[in-house]
Design an enzyme around this catalytic site. Sequence first.
Site, PDB file in Angstrom:
ATOM      1  N   LEU A 159       0.939  -1.170   0.029  1.00  0.00           N
ATOM      2  CA  LEU A 159      -0.085  -0.052  -0.112  1.00  0.00           C
ATOM      3  C   LEU A 159       0.720   1.309  -0.107  1.00  0.00           C
ATOM      4  O   LEU A 159       0.194   2.261   0.123  1.00  0.00           O
ATOM      5  CB  LEU A 159      -0.939   0.137   1.157  1.00  0.00           C
ATOM      6  N   CYS A 160       2.439   1.183  -0.051  1.00  0.00           N
ATOM      7  CA  CYS A 160       3.045   2.163  -0.278  1.00  0.00           C
ATOM      8  C   CYS A 160       2.889   2.959  -1.851  1.00  0.00           C
ATOM      9  O   CYS A 160       2.843   2.087  -2.564  1.00  0.00           O
ATOM     10  CB  CYS A 160       4.676   2.003  -0.209  1.00  0.00           C
ATOM     11  N   HIS A 161       3.119   4.287  -1.642  1.00  0.00           N
ATOM     12  CA  HIS A 161       3.070   4.860  -3.066  1.00  0.00           C
ATOM     13  C   HIS A 161       4.363   4.930  -3.494  1.00  0.00           C
ATOM     14  O   HIS A 161       5.198   5.007  -3.011  1.00  0.00           O
ATOM     15  CB  HIS A 161       2.569   6.418  -2.772  1.00  0.00           C
TER      16      HIS A 161
ATOM     17  N   MET B 262       8.639   4.891   5.424  1.00  0.00           N
ATOM     18  CA  MET B 262       8.914   3.462   4.715  1.00  0.00           C
ATOM     19  C   MET B 262       9.856   3.109   4.135  1.00  0.00           C
ATOM     20  O   MET B 262      10.775   2.033   3.862  1.00  0.00           O
ATOM     21  CB  MET B 262       7.546   2.819   4.035  1.00  0.00           C
ATOM     22  N   GLU B 263      10.269   4.304   3.084  1.00  0.00           N
ATOM     23  CA  GLU B 263      11.437   4.284   2.254  1.00  0.00           C
ATOM     24  C   GLU B 263      12.846   4.067   3.046  1.00  0.00           C
ATOM     25  O   GLU B 263      13.754   3.383   3.001  1.00  0.00           O
ATOM     26  CB  GLU B 263      11.672   5.401   1.357  1.00  0.00           C
TER      27      GLU B 263
ATOM     28  N   ASP C 240      23.922 -11.216   4.699  1.00  0.00           N
ATOM     29  CA  ASP C 240      24.122 -12.208   3.479  1.00  0.00           C
ATOM     30  C   ASP C 240      25.608 -12.345   3.280  1.00  0.00           C
ATOM     31  O   ASP C 240      26.133 -13.367   3.129  1.00  0.00           O
ATOM     32  CB  ASP C 240      23.445 -11.868   2.406  1.00  0.00           C
TER      33      ASP C 240
END
Length: 164
Positions: free
Chosen positions: A80-82, A118-119, A133
């Site tokens: 739901l992120c733009h 969010m970014e 990793d």
Amino acid sequence: MSQPITPTLSHINQHGDANMVDVTHKATTTRTATAVGFIKMTQETLNLVIEGGNKKGDVLSVARIAGIQAAKKCGDLIPLCHPLMLTKVQVEFSIEREKNQIRVESLCKLTGQTGVEMEALTAVSVACLTLFDMCKAADPNMEIFGIRVLNKTGGKSGQWQAES
């Protein structure tokens, strides 16, 4: 059919269904967000990172690029992120020798109608995952922790700072 509820979360509509927020009429402002996370490892593994002794190459440079790419792809990863036109993504590392850990901090910036928290979180998360990793052969017991937003600016809520 779901029962109508009063929405308390912005990504849930009045029926309780997932909903991408409409930002069409929100003011365009400069928005920033800073996030942080940590990865703990053995002293030997941390020394490999610091001294450039990892067989996979320059661990911090690869993790920085991975974090930057992740921030740019956040709209593809989080449903739901733009999708955003970021104007700045920065990923920095601080070696905390006394704790055998690396502090990862990201800054995301744009001028737009929605925030970039969010970014920033995605940049930190993927940078930490990339460190894991690249170092897992030397230390499969590493721990990623403490991922959170430190601060944000812009929009109608203005400035916000995390409690210490």
